[in-house]
Design an enzyme around this catalytic site. Sequence first.
Site, PDB file in Angstrom:
ATOM      1  N   LYS A  56       0.836  -1.208   0.000  1.00  0.00           N
ATOM      2  CA  LYS A  56       0.000   0.000   0.000  1.00  0.00           C
ATOM      3  C   LYS A  56       0.871   1.259   0.000  1.00  0.00           C
ATOM      4  CE  LYS A  56      -4.214  -1.754   2.264  1.00  0.00           C
ATOM      5  NZ  LYS A  56      -5.350  -1.336   1.436  1.00  0.00           N
ATOM      6  N   LYS A 150     -25.575  -0.518   2.004  1.00  0.00           N
ATOM      7  CA  LYS A 150     -25.430   0.596   1.053  1.00  0.00           C
ATOM      8  C   LYS A 150     -26.651   1.521   1.120  1.00  0.00           C
ATOM      9  CE  LYS A 150     -21.949  -1.487  -1.951  1.00  0.00           C
ATOM     10  NZ  LYS A 150     -21.540  -2.042  -3.243  1.00  0.00           N
TER      11      LYS A 150
END
Length: 324
Positions: A56, A150
Amino acid sequence: MFSLYSDTKHKMGLKSKILIIGGTGYLGKRLVNASLAQGHETYVLRRPEIGVDIEKIQMLLSFKNQGATLVTGSFSDHQSLVEALKQVDVVICAVSGVHIRSHQILLQLKLVDAIKEAGNIKRFLPSEFGTDPAKMADALEPGRVTFDDKMVVRKAIEDAGIPFTYVSANCFAGYMVGGLCQPGHILPSKESVLLLGDGNKKSIFVDEDDIAAYTIRTIDDPRTCNKTVYIRPSENILSQREIVKLWEKLIGKQLQKSSLSQQDFLNIMKGQGYAEQVGLTHYYHVFYDGCLTNFEIGDGAEEASALYPDIQYTKVEDYLKQYL
Ligand code: NDP
């Protein structure tokens, strides 16, 4: 108020500053690349929690080398999110939402709080990028958790009056095309394929880089404000059988075919672990119900390839060529 801002920027050709959260992720890194490629001042959240994750860190540094600005911020530090948001106009969140990897959709409620406090965000694109959760009220357990979470985030956004765009990207090609639509496969076999039911339900497949390109185009477009944008490139609306046929043409050979009935699929699903069951529920609704194509795009929504016909999207046949 917002549309005035958006219209003015649009007409002047000014590009919004974008903060991407989840920028090292599967979709997030493509969003960063697309944002840079489309000439936006691009900010990427660097979470201290990533610690010594060298992959990362290296990815973040490569974004920086390409012109992005890294901003430190954490979901567990409200003020750091507020400060990060204050530097930009638009925020796109691509935190994880696939249980076999990680599922962090509700973390975005903290982001909504920070957006409210920052007060300057002109558009928020939450981590959606899949099946439209608003169409999935009758989805099966346990996979419905993705859609339910969501929808919780959508409600918080709309209650707060934050301008939004929801991107419904349909099937990521890497998962679905690569595996010829078979759960548990991401590479196409040259020998055999398991058809889900009769294999004739139509689905929609989109190259993840195209999803990112379309997504970035929406942000300064007043036509997409407070709307759902479906990515439905017409040539990529295909059934499993049609994808198999394209693959067979490329390899010059017929695959051995077997078929899994709806009931057998559900029986097999019940024997799996929780994360696998969530994913299988999604396959079920896409390939047995046809949930991606069983509705027309109505008022309050747009279709990306119609809005941005200049984007040359990748056709499924071309996508498959990489596996030869
Ligand atoms: P990833 O699993 O790649 O994760 C994305 C990023 O989320 C990570 O790189 C990380 O970003 C951030 N993240 C992960 N865990 C945490 C945590 N605990 N706290 C804070 N941030 C965290 O996500 P995907 O790209 O697979 O998914 C993005 C969206 O796309 C989701 O909404 C998902 O549902 C959807 N999707 C749709 C598919 C489809 O076929 N339509 C298929 C797959 C996903 P960083 O470390 O950079 O901060």
